[in-house]
Motif scaffolding. Structure first.
Motif, short mmCIF file in Angstrom:
data_model
loop_
_atom_site.label_atom_id
_atom_site.label_comp_id
_atom_site.label_asym_id
_atom_site.label_seq_id
_atom_site.Cartn_x
_atom_site.Cartn_y
_atom_site.Cartn_z
N ALA A 20 0.85 -1.22 -0.10
CA ALA A 20 0.11 -0.05 0.01
C ALA A 20 0.89 1.16 0.01
O ALA A 20 0.65 2.20 -0.59
N GLY A 21 1.92 1.31 0.78
CA GLY A 21 2.83 2.43 0.88
C GLY A 21 3.47 2.72 -0.54
O GLY A 21 3.68 3.75 -0.68
N HIS A 23 2.33 2.12 -3.21
CA HIS A 23 1.17 2.74 -4.33
C HIS A 23 1.01 4.06 -3.96
O HIS A 23 0.85 4.87 -4.91
N LYS A 24 1.21 4.40 -2.49
CA LYS A 24 0.90 5.80 -2.28
C LYS A 24 1.99 6.62 -2.75
O LYS A 24 2.04 7.78 -3.40
N LEU A 25 3.20 6.00 -2.49
CA LEU A 25 4.47 6.76 -3.07
C LEU A 25 4.48 7.09 -4.58
O LEU A 25 4.49 8.09 -4.84
N ALA A 27 1.57 7.20 -6.40
CA ALA A 27 0.48 8.23 -6.63
C ALA A 27 1.22 9.67 -6.40
O ALA A 27 0.85 10.42 -7.10
N ILE A 28 1.98 9.62 -5.12
CA ILE A 28 2.25 11.02 -4.64
C ILE A 28 3.19 11.55 -5.94
O ILE A 28 3.13 12.73 -6.28
#
Ligand code: HEM
Length: 544
Positions: A20-21, A23-25, A27-28
């Protein structure tokens, strides 16, 4: 049993970098990347200094702040319109007369002073004419236009300007005798402050008396002016103001001094009016600008008088006229003197015009010119020359007029003048401007652009203002020569300023020569007015 090291190795990689981390990175990263691309795309047609996300061109602008007018000249000579991005806003600078006409006249209502300018300058200018828009501006403009058109004020000004020019002359004559260096800018500031106080508010403040007294009002006023100008590029000014620290703390102290002086002028004028009325001597009520606003305030009513009923509104009127009448005229006189010192052929031609004028006027008046040898005779000759400088006669000094105008082309007292933007608009050259931003016409740059003035734009050449045949003065479009602004808000004091400047310069350049003190640095200081950062230190000698 496994050691902690083995356990760590046995762990799936995802335990350190959870899915999940990641994916977040990603995305950012994608959001930032697309934001940078959109930023770059939106700037693809923008001309001006390099803009960075969030901070815009702040760093480059701060680095060039001390030479900002010349920094803009460099950009505007490449492109007639440039945009400088700042955090949360952007400034568009224009130097093409077609764009300037659009902003100052054709679409005037879309480009008021605006809230940003108003909030920055409020502490100094309040609701005065320089800082007002809409109805508040219209009322003051109407009252002041009426005053400036009056023959009473014109005659009174002519007498005052002559009197103060003579005071300046006698200070120079003393300095000459003592071999003393003088700061011409400081003396001009004193002369124009005394003049505006006399013409504008009917009071004698005597800063040009022979002992040149300390003037705390003038010092505080200058400090305040510098600090409010700094606000335009200092994103922290509101915080400093809130915390009462740094430049904003100094501003507060300076404004206290400025206000004390101003309210004392108003009280004095009101008391004199009451006294004149009580003694039944209505004719003693003077017709200076402040008295007119006081009378209007008392009358209230349709003429907009109700707006000037309280001392705060009158304070704003006074300070706006001081800034209008004192600094602009004094800095122009200083740059003129500098130009004459550095262009001897122009100074010689001017002296010839003044000598011929003196002979011609003496003939017209049927008077013999006094001998100028000896101190007393020299003083008498200066007074005689001044008496020949009537309002109409000053109009005949065409070369002097051209020299003043040429000075203003290269050293406009108001070097840049920002306007707010009410609604999104497209300038005639296709530049899009956004509501809430600012458009600034730049007289300092405009005067130096070859596309406006030809290949010798940067040269000081008063002859460009004279017609080849007969040498009459030829005006330029006010949208190209913008030293006095143009359109509905064109300077109200232009004629008065020329009268005062020509009166003083005629006397100075008929009877004195000036030499710049060796190694004295001449450069501008960043404030709303183009004043000289270190004054103008000169040696004076008499010459008849
Ligand atoms: C060399 C001398 C002068 C120059 C170059 C000059 C230039 C200017 C400029 C550029 C403006 C527009 C400023 C702005 O938009 O904020 C202006 C406005 C004005 N000036 Fe002057 N000025 C001079 C002298 C004077 C004098 C001596 C007075 C009066 C005593 C005066 C009265 C005014 C007034 C009242 C306005 C405001 C007009 C308005 O907003 O409707 N000016 N001047």
């Amino acid at each position: 049993m496994k050691s902690p090291m083995e356990e760590a190795h046995a762990m799936p990689v995802t335990s350190f970098f959870p899915v999940a981390g990641i994916h977040k990175l990603i995305a950012i990263f994608l959001v930032v990347l697309s934001w940078i691309l959109v930023h770059k795309w939106s700037l693809r047609n923008q001309k001006g200094p390099r803009s960075w996300p969030i901070i815009g061109a702040t760093v480059e602008q701060l680095k060039n702040y001390h030479r900002m007018h010349d920094w803009l000249v460099e950009y505007l000579s490449k492109d007639r319109t440039v945009t400088v991005d700042m955090p949360f806003t952007s400034y568009t600078y224009i130097a093409d007369p077609v764009n300037v006409e659009h902003v100052l006249k054709t679409n005037f209502t879309n480009y008021p002073k605006g809230e940003v300018y108003r909030s920055y300058m409020d502490v100094l200018l309040g609701d005065g004419i320089f800082n007002a828009d809409g109805e508040m501006w219209r009322k003051q403009r109407k009252t002041a236009s009426f005053e400036f058109a009056s023959k009473n004020l014109r005659d009174f000004s002519t007498v005052v300007f002559r009197e103060y020019s003579l005071k300046l002359s006698s200070i120079l004559s003393q300095a000459c005798k003592a071999g003393r260096v003088v700061d011409m800018q400081e003396l001009f500031m004193r002369m124009t402050l005394d003049s505006i106080c006399k013409v504008g508010f009917g009071v004698e403040i005597g800063t040009l008396s022979p002992d040149l007294p300390e003037n705390s009002f003038a010092q505080a006023f200058d400090a305040a002016n510098i600090i409010v100008t700094l606000r335009f590029i200092d994103p922290l000014w509101r915080l400093k103001k809130f915390l009462h620290v740094g430049s904003e703390a100094l501003l507060e102290q300076s404004m206290k001094l400025v206000d004390d002086f101003t309210y004392s002028v108003i009280r004095r004028r009101k008391a004199e009016i009451l006294q004149a009325r009580a003694s039944g001597k209505q004719e003693k009520i003077k017709h200076d600008i402040l008295s007119r606003f006081i009378e209007l305030g008392e009358a209230g009513g349709d003429e907009g008088g109700g707006s000037f009923g309280d001392d705060k509104s009158l304070r704003d009127v006074v300070l706006n006229f001081v800034i209008a009448g004192r600094d602009t005229t004094a800095t122009t006189l200083s740059w003129f003197t500098y130009m004459a010192m550095t262009h001897p052929a122009v100074a010689d031609k001017l002296r010839r015009e003044l000598a011929a004028f003196e002979a011609e006027r003496a003939r017209e008046e049927g008077v013999a010119l006094a001998d100028a040898a000896g101190e007393a005779s020299f003083a008498a000759r200066v007074v005689q020359f001044a008496s020949l400088l009537s309002y109409d006669a000053v109009g005949k000094l065409v070369y002097l007029h051209a020299c003043v105008t040429e000075t203003l082309r290269l050293y406009p007292a108001v070097p840049q003048d920002p306007k707010g933007i009410v609604e999104d608009d497209v300038l005639p050259d296709g530049t899009k401007v956004r509501a809430g931003g600012m458009v600034t016409y730049v007289p300092y740059s405009m005067g130096r652009m070859e596309y406006n003035w030809g290949p010798d734009a940067a040269s000081f050449r008063p002859e460009r203002w004279l017609s080849g045949d007969g040498g009459a003065f030829r005006n330029a479009s006010p949208f190209k020569f913008t030293a006095f602004q143009a359109g509905p808000r064109i300077c109200l004091g232009k004629d008065s300023a020329y009268l005062q400047m020509k009166m003083a310069l005629a006397i100075l350049f008929r009877f004195y020569t000036f030499d710049l003190v060796e190694d004295h640095p001449v450069k501008y200081r960043m404030m709303t007015i183009l004043s000289m950062a270190h004054g103008l230190k000169v040696r004076v000698s008499t010459s008849v």
